[in-house]
Design an enzyme around this catalytic site. Structure first.
Site, PDB file in Angstrom:
ATOM      1  N   ASP A  24       0.879  -1.165   0.000  1.00  0.00           N
ATOM      2  CA  ASP A  24       0.000   0.000   0.000  1.00  0.00           C
ATOM      3  C   ASP A  24       0.917   1.215   0.000  1.00  0.00           C
ATOM      4  O   ASP A  24       1.528   1.545   1.008  1.00  0.00           O
ATOM      5  CB  ASP A  24      -0.891  -0.042   1.250  1.00  0.00           C
ATOM      6  CG  ASP A  24      -1.701   1.248   1.435  1.00  0.00           C
ATOM      7  OD1 ASP A  24      -1.641   2.128   0.556  1.00  0.00           O
ATOM      8  OD2 ASP A  24      -2.386   1.356   2.468  1.00  0.00           O
TER       9      ASP A  24
ATOM     10  N   ASP B 187     -12.733   5.713   2.471  1.00  0.00           N
ATOM     11  CA  ASP B 187     -11.307   5.749   2.813  1.00  0.00           C
ATOM     12  C   ASP B 187     -10.906   7.152   3.250  1.00  0.00           C
ATOM     13  O   ASP B 187     -10.790   8.062   2.419  1.00  0.00           O
ATOM     14  CB  ASP B 187     -10.490   5.299   1.581  1.00  0.00           C
ATOM     15  CG  ASP B 187      -8.974   5.275   1.850  1.00  0.00           C
ATOM     16  OD1 ASP B 187      -8.530   5.800   2.900  1.00  0.00           O
ATOM     17  OD2 ASP B 187      -8.237   4.742   0.998  1.00  0.00           O
TER      18      ASP B 187
ATOM     19  N   GLU C 135      -7.072   0.576  -4.759  1.00  0.00           N
ATOM     20  CA  GLU C 135      -7.121   0.502  -3.294  1.00  0.00           C
ATOM     21  C   GLU C 135      -8.477  -0.007  -2.777  1.00  0.00           C
ATOM     22  O   GLU C 135      -8.508  -0.900  -1.921  1.00  0.00           O
ATOM     23  CB  GLU C 135      -6.774   1.866  -2.695  1.00  0.00           C
ATOM     24  CG  GLU C 135      -5.283   2.165  -2.823  1.00  0.00           C
ATOM     25  CD  GLU C 135      -4.925   3.637  -2.620  1.00  0.00           C
ATOM     26  OE1 GLU C 135      -5.784   4.415  -2.165  1.00  0.00           O
ATOM     27  OE2 GLU C 135      -3.776   4.011  -2.921  1.00  0.00           O
TER      28      GLU C 135
ATOM     29  N   LYS D 157       3.076  11.104  -3.330  1.00  0.00           N
ATOM     30  CA  LYS D 157       2.037  10.455  -4.141  1.00  0.00           C
ATOM     31  C   LYS D 157       1.175  11.484  -4.881  1.00  0.00           C
ATOM     32  O   LYS D 157       0.692  11.224  -5.980  1.00  0.00           O
ATOM     33  CB  LYS D 157       1.164   9.611  -3.224  1.00  0.00           C
ATOM     34  CG  LYS D 157       0.134   8.751  -3.914  1.00  0.00           C
ATOM     35  CD  LYS D 157      -0.510   7.826  -2.911  1.00  0.00           C
ATOM     36  CE  LYS D 157      -1.608   6.980  -3.514  1.00  0.00           C
ATOM     37  NZ  LYS D 157      -2.158   6.053  -2.502  1.00  0.00           N
TER      38      LYS D 157
HETATM   39  P1  ADP Z   1      -2.829   7.362   3.854  1.00  0.00           P
HETATM   40  O1  ADP Z   1      -3.768   6.408   3.203  1.00  0.00           O
HETATM   41  O2  ADP Z   1      -3.111   8.781   3.508  1.00  0.00           O
HETATM   42  O3  ADP Z   1      -1.408   7.002   3.663  1.00  0.00           O
HETATM   43  P2  ADP Z   1      -3.441   6.267   6.531  1.00  0.00           P
HETATM   44  O4  ADP Z   1      -4.546   5.357   6.141  1.00  0.00           O
HETATM   45  O5  ADP Z   1      -2.220   5.673   7.071  1.00  0.00           O
HETATM   46  O6  ADP Z   1      -3.106   7.339   5.417  1.00  0.00           O
HETATM   47  O7  ADP Z   1      -4.073   7.273   7.613  1.00  0.00           O
HETATM   48  C1  ADP Z   1      -3.296   8.172   8.302  1.00  0.00           C
HETATM   49  C2  ADP Z   1      -4.198   8.992   9.189  1.00  0.00           C
HETATM   50  O8  ADP Z   1      -4.854   8.143  10.126  1.00  0.00           O
HETATM   51  C3  ADP Z   1      -3.400   9.989  10.031  1.00  0.00           C
HETATM   52  O9  ADP Z   1      -4.068  11.240  10.002  1.00  0.00           O
HETATM   53  C4  ADP Z   1      -3.434   9.371  11.412  1.00  0.00           C
HETATM   54  O10 ADP Z   1      -3.360  10.330  12.446  1.00  0.00           O
HETATM   55  C5  ADP Z   1      -4.794   8.721  11.403  1.00  0.00           C
HETATM   56  N1  ADP Z   1      -4.909   7.723  12.462  1.00  0.00           N
HETATM   57  C6  ADP Z   1      -4.133   6.633  12.667  1.00  0.00           C
HETATM   58  N2  ADP Z   1      -4.516   5.984  13.790  1.00  0.00           N
HETATM   59  C7  ADP Z   1      -5.552   6.690  14.304  1.00  0.00           C
HETATM   60  C8  ADP Z   1      -6.370   6.553  15.480  1.00  0.00           C
HETATM   61  N3  ADP Z   1      -6.175   5.567  16.345  1.00  0.00           N
HETATM   62  N4  ADP Z   1      -7.340   7.476  15.703  1.00  0.00           N
HETATM   63  C9  ADP Z   1      -7.520   8.487  14.856  1.00  0.00           C
HETATM   64  N5  ADP Z   1      -6.790   8.683  13.728  1.00  0.00           N
HETATM   65  C10 ADP Z   1      -5.808   7.796  13.469  1.00  0.00           C
HETATM   66 MG    MG Z   2      -4.459   4.888   2.146  1.00  0.00          MG
END
Ligand code: ADP
Ligand code: MG
Length: 632
Positions: free
Chosen positions: A25, A212, A190, A87
Site C-alpha cells: 500500500d 477511505d 485501493e 504520491k
Molecule cells: P494514507 O492512506 O493517507 O497514507 P493512513 O490510512 O495511514 O493514510 O491514515 C493516516 C491517518 O490516520 C493519520 O491522520 C493518522 O493520524 C490517522 N490515524 C491513525 N490511527 C488513528 C487513530 N487511532 N485514531 C484516529 N486517527 C488515526
Molecule cells: Mg491509504
C-alpha cells in the site's frame, strides 16, 4: 486446413511452488507491506516493530537517503530536502500542481526531451529528483523489509493505487516499482484491495461502498461485485481532507487555550508549530479509545502547555470535517444511480476511520454498520498481499480470486468457420487450459491454428489474434491424431498458445498480447453484440455443424463405394447417389434443417450397404481360420 474438435479433457493448472510475493500500500501518508504466510495474511514490521512506514524521504548529507520515521524527524529542520506526500505529485506536471504555495519544495519543470515525460522535478540536495525516483525510495525500503522478513528473493509485488488514478499516475507507480527492483505483478485499485481483504470477492453479489479517510485525502468508491469481479461504479472524494485536518483543529484549539491563559503570548516558532501538531495528532489518536487526552509540552519560549481535551469537545471541534465527507458520498451514489437500499456493505479504510464519530457518521448515512474488524490502515496492504499470493501462483483451482480476468473469451477456429472457446471470458488470470483436437482428413500432416478472441460463435464475428501452423503430424486416418492445444494467459494478460502432437511430439507455439489495441469500449461492443446476436449465432453454428457432418459422411461414403462398390447392384448404387446428390443440393443452401434431413435420409439409404460391408469384412477375417482362432 481446419480443425475438428474431439474432446475436452478440462483444465490443467500450471505447475507451481510457493513463491514469495508481497502486497504494497503505497500511501500518501503511510505505506505498508504485507504478505501471505501459511495461508495467513500478515503486515510486515520493521526492526522496531513499526508496521506503518511514513511516506517521507529525506535526502541527507553525503548522499544519504533516509525513509520513514527518521525522515519524518527531519521535516521540520530541512523541509526542502524532506519530501512528504509525494504520491500527490505522481504523473503530474508542474502546471497540474495548483497549490504550490503551500508546498515547501523547489519545483522544476523538466526539459522537454526529458525521460520523465513532463513530470515535475524537485530540486533537492541530491540533485533533481522525480516523484518516481522518490516513490522508488519508499518502495525500496519496503522491499528490503520484506526480503529481510521472508528470507529470499521476491517473485513480485502487487501495488495499490487509488481507483481514480489515471494512466500517467499508474505508469509512474509502475516505473517507481521497477526502479526499486520490484517485479509488478499487478497494480490494484485501493478500494478493490480493501474489499478483497474482507473476502467480499467471495461474498454475495452486489454493491459495496469503500469509505477511505487517510491522512490527507478522502476517497469514496462504489464497487459492484459480480461473479467475483469488482467493477468501479463511481469514485468521489476530497483530495484535501483527511486526518491531518483533525490534527489542525486540535492545534488551533491548543493555540486558543494558550492565548486564553497567557494573553501576552509570543509568536510560535516553526518548531513549536511542528511540536504542537505532533501533540495534536497524538491526542486525536488517543481520543479514539479514551475519554480525554492530556496535552503537555514545553515551547521554545519555555512556556509549558498543559491542557486537557475531552472526546466530546473533540467531536464538536471536528464535526463539520466529518460532515464534509457526506457530500462526495452523495455525489458518488448519484453518479452510480443508486439508493441506500442498494448497498450491500460498507468497508472502512484509512487510519482516520478509527475515530468513533467518523464511524458513526458513516453508519448513520448508510443506515448499516460498516465492516471494521480489520485495521483500517492495514486493510489495503492485506488485500494487495492476498492478490499477490494468487498471482504468484500459490493458490490454485477453485481458490482463485476472480479479480483480473480475461475480458473476452479466447478460442480457436474449428471446421465450418466456427470458434471453439478454450478460455472463457472472465477467467481469472493467470489461467491455463488445454483441449484436444484431431485431424479432419486422412493423412493430414499439418494443422492451421487460428487464435481468436470474442464471444460470438463465428470466426468472422470474432477478432483474429494470431495464426500459426503445426507441421510434421504423422499421417494417420482422419480423427486418429491427437493434438493437444494449450492456451495460457499470464498475470499480465499475455497469451501463449501451443499445439503438440502426442505420438511424435511435434510442437509449435505463439505468443500474443490479447488486450493490445482493444480499449474498454471495443470490449463492451464485442460483448453487447454477442448478446444481441446470440440467436443468429446459434443458427449459424447449427448450420456450420450440419455442413461439417454432412461433408464428413459424403466423403466416407465415397471411400466406401471405392472399396466395396462391388457389393451393390446398379439400382442400389443409383439410390445412394440420388441421396448424395440431394444432400449436396441441401449443402448449397443455408437451411440446417434441410441438411439434417438429407443427411438422415442418406444414412438410412446406406444402412443396407453398411451391413453388407460388415458381413464382407467378417467373412474376410474368418476365411481360412478355425473358429478357435477368431477373437470375436
Ligand atoms: P494514507 O492512506 O493517507 O497514507 P493512513 O490510512 O495511514 O493514510 O491514515 C493516516 C491517518 O490516520 C493519520 O491522520 C493518522 O493520524 C490517522 N490515524 C491513525 N490511527 C488513528 C487513530 N487511532 N485514531 C484516529 N486517527 C488515526
Ligand atoms: Mg491509504
Amino acid at each position: 486446413m481446419a480443425l475438428l474438435q474431439i474432446s475436452e479433457p478440462g483444465m490443467s493448472a500450471a505447475p507451481h511452488q510457493h513463491k514469495l510475493a508481497i502486497g504494497i500500500d503505497l500511501g500518501t501518508t503511510n505505506s505498508l507491506v504485507a504478505t501471505v504466510r501459511s495461508g495467513m495474511s500478515t503486515v510486515l514490521q520493521d526492526q522496531h516493530g513499526h508496521a506503518l512506514l511514513p511516506s517521507i524521504v529525506h535526502y541527507g548529507e553525503a548522499q544519504q537517503v533516509i525513509v520513514g520515521h527518521e525522515a519524518k524527524v527531519k521535516q521540520n529542520a530541512d523541509p526542502v530536502n524532506t519530501i512528504a506526500s509525494v504520491k500527490r505529485l505522481m504523473g503530474r506536471s508542474l502546471k497540474d500542481i495548483v497549490d504550490k504555495a503551500h508546498i515547501p519544495y523547489r519545483f522544476v519543470s523538466p526539459p522537454s526531451d526529458d525521460a520523465s515525460q513532463g513530470m515535475v522535478l524537485l530540486d533537492t540536495r541530491a540533485g533533481l529528483k522525480s516523484p518516481v525516483e522518490i516513490s522508488a525510495e519508499i518502495l525500496k525500503t519496503l522491499k528490503n523489509r520484506a526480503q529481510a522478513a521472508l528470507g529470499g528473493e521476491l517473485t513480485g509485488a502487487v501495488i495499490t493505487v487509488p481507483a481514480y488514478f489515471d494512466d500517467a499516475q499508474r505508469q509512474a507507480t509502475k516505473d517507481a516499482a521497477r526502479l526499486a527492483g520490484l517485479h509488478v505483478l499487478r497494480l490494484l485499485n485501493e478500494p478493490t484491495a480493501a474489499a478483497v481483504a474482507y473476502g467480499l470477492d467471495n461474498a454475495a453479489e452486489g454493491v459495496y461502498v469503500i469509505y477511505d479517510l487517510g491522512g490527507g485525502t478522502f476517497d469514496v468508491s462504489i464497487l459492484h461485485l459480480s461473479k467475483g469481479i469488482f467493477e468501479v461504479l463511481a469514485t468521489n472524494g476530497d483530495s484535501a481532507l483527511g486526518g491531518d485536518d483533525f490534527d489542525h483543529r486540535i492545534y488551533c484549539w491548543i493555540l486558543d487555550q494558550i492565548r486564553d491563559a497567557n494573553p501576552s503570548k509570543q509568536p510560535l516558532s516553526e518548531k513549536d508549530t511542528r511540536l504542537l501538531l505532533t501533540k495534536a495528532r497524538q491526542a486525536k489518536e488517543w481520543l479514539t479509545e479514551n475519554e480525554e487526552a492530556q496535552i503537555t509540552c514545553k515551547l521554545s519560549s519555555a512556556y509549558t502547555v498543559d491542557v486537557t481535551l475531552t472526546a466530546a469537545a473533540f467531536v464538536e471541534l471536528t464535526e463539520n470535517l466529518v460532515r464534509k465527507t457526506l457530500s462526495p458520498m452523495r455525489k458518488a451514489m448519484r453518479d452510480a444511480s443508486l439508493d441506500l437500499t442498494d448497498i450491500k456493505g460498507v468497508v472502512l479504510v484509512g487510519g482516520a476511520t478509527r475515530m468513533p464519530h467518523v464511524r458513526q457518521a458513516v453508519q448513520d448515512f448508510f443506515q448499516q454498520a460498516p465492516l471494521t474488524n480489520l485495521d483500517p490502515d492495514k486493510v489495503v496492504a492485506i488485500g494487495a498481499a492476498i492478490q499477490a499470493n494468487v498471482l504468484a501462483g500459490n493458490r490454485s483451482g477453485d481458490d482463485l480470486l476472480l479479480l483480473d480476468v480475461t475480458p473476452l473469451s479466447l478460442g480457436l477456429e474449428t471446421m465450418g468457420g466456427l470458434v471453439e472457446k478454450v478460455i472463457p471470458r472472465n477467467s481469472t488470470l493467470p489461467v491455463a487450459r488445454a483441449q484436444d483436437f484431431t485431424t479432419f482428413k486422412d493423412g493430414q500432416t499439418a494443422m492451421s491454428i487460428h487464435v481468436l478472441q470474442g464471444e460470438r460463435d463465428l470466426v468472422s464475428a470474432c477478432r483474429s489474434l494470431a495464426r500459426f501452423e503445426l507441421r510434421g503430424i504423422p499421417p494417420m486416418a482422419a480423427g486418429a491424431a491427437r493434438i493437444r492445444v494449450t492456451f495460457q494467459v499470464d498475470a499480465d494478460g499475455l497469451l501463449s498458445v501451443s499445439a503438440r502432437e502426442e505420438t511424435k511430439g511435434v510442437e509449435a507455439s505463439i505468443s500474443v498480447k490479447p488486450s493490445y489495441g482493444l480499449n474498454e469500449d471495443a470490449i463492451i461492443d464485442m460483448l453487447k453484440s454477442s448478446f444481441s446476436e446470440a440467436e443468429s449465432d446459434k443458427k449459424a453454428r447449427a448450420l456450420a455443424e450440419a455442413k461439417v457432418d454432412a461433408m464428413g459422411i459424403i466423403s466416407a461414403i465415397h471411400i466406401a463405394l471405392e472399396q466395396d462398390g462391388h457389393l451393390l447392384n446398379a439400382v442400389e448404387k443409383e439410390a445412394i447417389s440420388k441421396h448424395i446428390k440431394a444432400l449436396e443440393t441441401a449443402l448449397a443452401g443455408e437451411q440446417s434443417r434441410a441438411i439434417h434431413d438429407a443427411t438422415a435420409a442418406l444414412n438410412t439409404a446406406t444402412e443396407a450397404f453398411a451391413a453388407k460391408r460388415m458381413d464382407e469384412s467378417v467373412s474376410r477375417a474368418l476365411a481360412g481360420k478355425n473358429i478357435d482362432e477368431v477373437n470375436l
